[in-house]
Scaffold this motif. Structure first.
Motif, PDB file in Angstrom:
ATOM      1  N   GLY A   1       0.801  -1.229   0.000  1.00  9.90           N
ATOM      2  CA  GLY A   1       0.000   0.000   0.000  1.00  9.90           C
ATOM      3  C   GLY A   1       0.832   1.276   0.000  1.00  9.90           C
ATOM      4  N   LEU A   2       2.104   1.173  -0.387  1.00  7.41           N
ATOM      5  CA  LEU A   2       2.972   2.350  -0.390  1.00  7.41           C
ATOM      6  C   LEU A   2       2.971   3.068  -1.733  1.00  7.41           C
ATOM      7  CD1 LEU A   2       5.949   0.859   1.648  1.00  7.41           C
ATOM      8  CD2 LEU A   2       4.031   2.225   2.476  1.00  7.41           C
ATOM      9  N   ILE A   3       2.582   2.339  -2.799  1.00 10.14           N
ATOM     10  CA  ILE A   3       2.382   2.952  -4.118  1.00 10.14           C
ATOM     11  C   ILE A   3       1.088   2.390  -4.692  1.00 10.14           C
ATOM     12  CG2 ILE A   3       4.872   3.214  -4.508  1.00 10.14           C
ATOM     13  CD1 ILE A   3       4.718   0.880  -6.511  1.00 10.14           C
ATOM     14  N   GLU A   4       0.562   3.085  -5.698  1.00  5.79           N
ATOM     15  CA  GLU A   4      -0.662   2.605  -6.332  1.00  5.79           C
ATOM     16  C   GLU A   4      -0.662   2.954  -7.808  1.00  5.79           C
ATOM     17  OE1 GLU A   4      -3.766   4.586  -4.181  1.00  5.79           O
ATOM     18  OE2 GLU A   4      -3.256   6.554  -5.000  1.00  5.79           O
ATOM     19  N   GLU A   5      -1.407   2.161  -8.569  1.00  3.84           N
ATOM     20  CA  GLU A   5      -1.550   2.418 -10.000  1.00  3.84           C
ATOM     21  C   GLU A   5      -2.415   3.657 -10.201  1.00  3.84           C
ATOM     22  OE1 GLU A   5      -3.059  -0.858 -12.285  1.00  3.84           O
ATOM     23  OE2 GLU A   5      -1.680  -2.281 -11.340  1.00  3.84           O
TER      24      GLU A   5
ATOM     25  N   TYR B   1       2.550   4.494 -11.862  1.00  3.08           N
ATOM     26  CA  TYR B   1       2.354   4.397 -10.414  1.00  3.08           C
ATOM     27  C   TYR B   1       2.602   5.746  -9.757  1.00  3.08           C
ATOM     28  CZ  TYR B   1       2.687  -0.615 -11.248  1.00  3.08           C
ATOM     29  OH  TYR B   1       2.471  -1.889 -11.703  1.00  3.08           O
ATOM     30  N   ARG B   2       2.008   5.895  -8.571  1.00  6.62           N
ATOM     31  CA  ARG B   2       2.277   7.080  -7.751  1.00  6.62           C
ATOM     32  C   ARG B   2       2.431   6.647  -6.305  1.00  6.62           C
ATOM     33  NH1 ARG B   2      -3.616   9.866  -7.946  1.00  6.62           N
ATOM     34  NH2 ARG B   2      -4.657   8.325  -6.650  1.00  6.62           N
ATOM     35  N   LEU B   3       3.008   7.536  -5.528  1.00  5.56           N
ATOM     36  CA  LEU B   3       3.219   7.312  -4.106  1.00  5.56           C
ATOM     37  C   LEU B   3       1.901   7.531  -3.366  1.00  5.56           C
ATOM     38  CD1 LEU B   3       5.842   6.770  -2.495  1.00  5.56           C
ATOM     39  CD2 LEU B   3       6.051   9.214  -2.178  1.00  5.56           C
ATOM     40  N   THR B   4       1.615   6.683  -2.394  1.00 10.15           N
ATOM     41  CA  THR B   4       0.445   6.906  -1.540  1.00 10.15           C
ATOM     42  C   THR B   4       0.885   7.757  -0.341  1.00 10.15           C
ATOM     43  OG1 THR B   4       0.882   4.942  -0.202  1.00 10.15           O
ATOM     44  CG2 THR B   4      -0.544   4.649  -2.150  1.00 10.15           C
ATOM     45  N   ASP B   5      -0.064   8.194   0.455  1.00 14.78           N
ATOM     46  CA  ASP B   5       0.282   8.941   1.672  1.00 14.78           C
ATOM     47  C   ASP B   5       1.141   8.083   2.599  1.00 14.78           C
ATOM     48  OD1 ASP B   5      -1.095  11.165   0.777  1.00 14.78           O
ATOM     49  OD2 ASP B   5      -2.919  10.714   1.924  1.00 14.78           O
ATOM     50  N   ALA B   6       0.798   6.797   2.690  1.00 20.24           N
ATOM     51  CA  ALA B   6       1.593   5.891   3.527  1.00 20.24           C
ATOM     52  C   ALA B   6       3.010   5.751   2.959  1.00 20.24           C
ATOM     53  CB  ALA B   6       0.925   4.512   3.613  1.00 20.24           C
ATOM     54  N   GLY B   7       3.126   5.709   1.646  1.00 23.39           N
ATOM     55  CA  GLY B   7       4.433   5.631   0.997  1.00 23.39           C
ATOM     56  C   GLY B   7       5.260   6.873   1.258  1.00 23.39           C
ATOM     57  N   GLU B   8       4.611   8.019   1.246  1.00 26.61           N
ATOM     58  CA  GLU B   8       5.285   9.292   1.547  1.00 26.61           C
ATOM     59  C   GLU B   8       5.863   9.272   2.964  1.00 26.61           C
ATOM     60  OE1 GLU B   8       6.213  13.529   1.066  1.00 26.61           O
ATOM     61  OE2 GLU B   8       5.552  12.077  -0.417  1.00 26.61           O
ATOM     62  N   ARG B   9       5.053   8.849   3.914  1.00 25.79           N
ATOM     63  CA  ARG B   9       5.530   8.773   5.307  1.00 25.79           C
ATOM     64  C   ARG B   9       6.671   7.762   5.444  1.00 25.79           C
ATOM     65  NH1 ARG B   9       0.007   9.050   5.973  1.00 25.79           N
ATOM     66  NH2 ARG B   9      -0.147   6.802   6.333  1.00 25.79           N
ATOM     67  N   GLU B  10       6.511   6.596   4.810  1.00 30.81           N
ATOM     68  CA  GLU B  10       7.519   5.535   4.894  1.00 30.81           C
ATOM     69  C   GLU B  10       8.866   5.979   4.322  1.00 30.81           C
ATOM     70  OE1 GLU B  10       9.426   1.778   5.390  1.00 30.81           O
ATOM     71  OE2 GLU B  10       7.657   2.638   6.338  1.00 30.81           O
ATOM     72  N   VAL B  11       8.869   6.575   3.144  1.00 30.02           N
ATOM     73  CA  VAL B  11      10.138   6.940   2.508  1.00 30.02           C
ATOM     74  C   VAL B  11      10.863   8.026   3.294  1.00 30.02           C
ATOM     75  CG1 VAL B  11       9.293   8.674   0.844  1.00 30.02           C
ATOM     76  CG2 VAL B  11      11.331   7.315   0.310  1.00 30.02           C
ATOM     77  N   LEU B  12      10.123   8.976   3.838  1.00 29.91           N
ATOM     78  CA  LEU B  12      10.772  10.042   4.610  1.00 29.91           C
ATOM     79  C   LEU B  12      11.354   9.502   5.921  1.00 29.91           C
ATOM     80  CD1 LEU B  12       8.327  13.018   3.957  1.00 29.91           C
ATOM     81  CD2 LEU B  12      10.565  12.574   2.900  1.00 29.91           C
ATOM     82  N   GLU B  13      10.614   8.626   6.589  1.00 33.80           N
ATOM     83  CA  GLU B  13      11.116   8.008   7.828  1.00 33.80           C
ATOM     84  C   GLU B  13      12.349   7.156   7.524  1.00 33.80           C
ATOM     85  OE1 GLU B  13       9.799   4.343  10.650  1.00 33.80           O
ATOM     86  OE2 GLU B  13       8.203   5.789  10.174  1.00 33.80           O
TER      87      GLU B  13
END
Length: 193
Positions: free
Chosen positions: A55-59, A74-86
């Motif tokens: 659930g970190l990226i989505e089509e 694909y694009r980054l999800t909000d969860a993906g945004e938080r994960e990559v920054l952390e």
């Protein structure tokens, strides 16, 4: 989800804008990110699949240009945004001991004679010098085009190679001059004892 360099790369690229895998591959090569990624066929697609399942990226859509195969963007999800920054914060702030075949070889260098060790280190020094020239050329040509921050890892690699070259040359000098005491007990015993 297991963190690896492919996943980090995909998340960071998608943080810039939505992309399809072919565009990601092109950017990876163009920016010389393949210098630290092992570009095995399928690694990128495997990372994309795992990131999507997590659930970190989505089509965001598929497209087809001419007779080319369909491409999924694909694009980054909000969860993906938080994960990559952390994840980036953790990687930058916490030093880790990473496996190194060179360090392993150094730990057993006593099994060679001082002359053999110096000869092999001289070969390494030449390889390091070639690598320094290559990285410097990349920086000189690409920094004006895409900016320093996009290549900061190459700048770091250059600094590390220069430091390693200096240390290696110093060790070669000690081996050639005989100022490095060779041997040191059973753990370091080798043919030079």
């Amino acid at each position: 989800m297991r963190r690896n360099l492919w996943a980090l790369t995909v998340l960071c690229l998608l943080r810039e804008k939505p992309l399809h895998p072919y565009e990601m591959q092109r950017l990876i090569r163009e920016r010389h990110k393949d210098d630290f990624l092992e570009l095995k066929r399928g690694s990128l697609y495997h990372a994309i699949e795992r990131l999507a399942k997590a659930g970190l990226i989505e089509e965001v859509g598929t497209s087809r240009e001419g007779r080319r195969p369909e491409r999924t963007t694909y694009r980054l999800t909000d969860a993906g945004e938080r994960e990559v920054l952390e994840w980036l914060r953790d990687l930058l702030s916490k030093p880790v001991r990473e496996p190194s075949s060179f360090i392993a070889a150094l730990s057993f260098v006593g099994h060679l004679t001082p002359g053999e060790a110096a000869d092999q280190l001289l070969i390494r020094a030449r390889e390091l010098q070639c690598g320094i020239v290559a990285i410097d050329a990349i920086l000189q040509s690409l920094v004006p085009q895409i900016g320093r921050v996009c290549l900061i890892e190459a700048e770091y690699a250059l600094a590390m190679r220069k430091a390693e070259l200096e240390w290696t040359r110093s060790l070669i000098g000690e081996l050639r001059e005989g100022t490095l005491a060779w041997g040191g007990g059973p753990a370091c015993a080798g043919p030079g004892d």
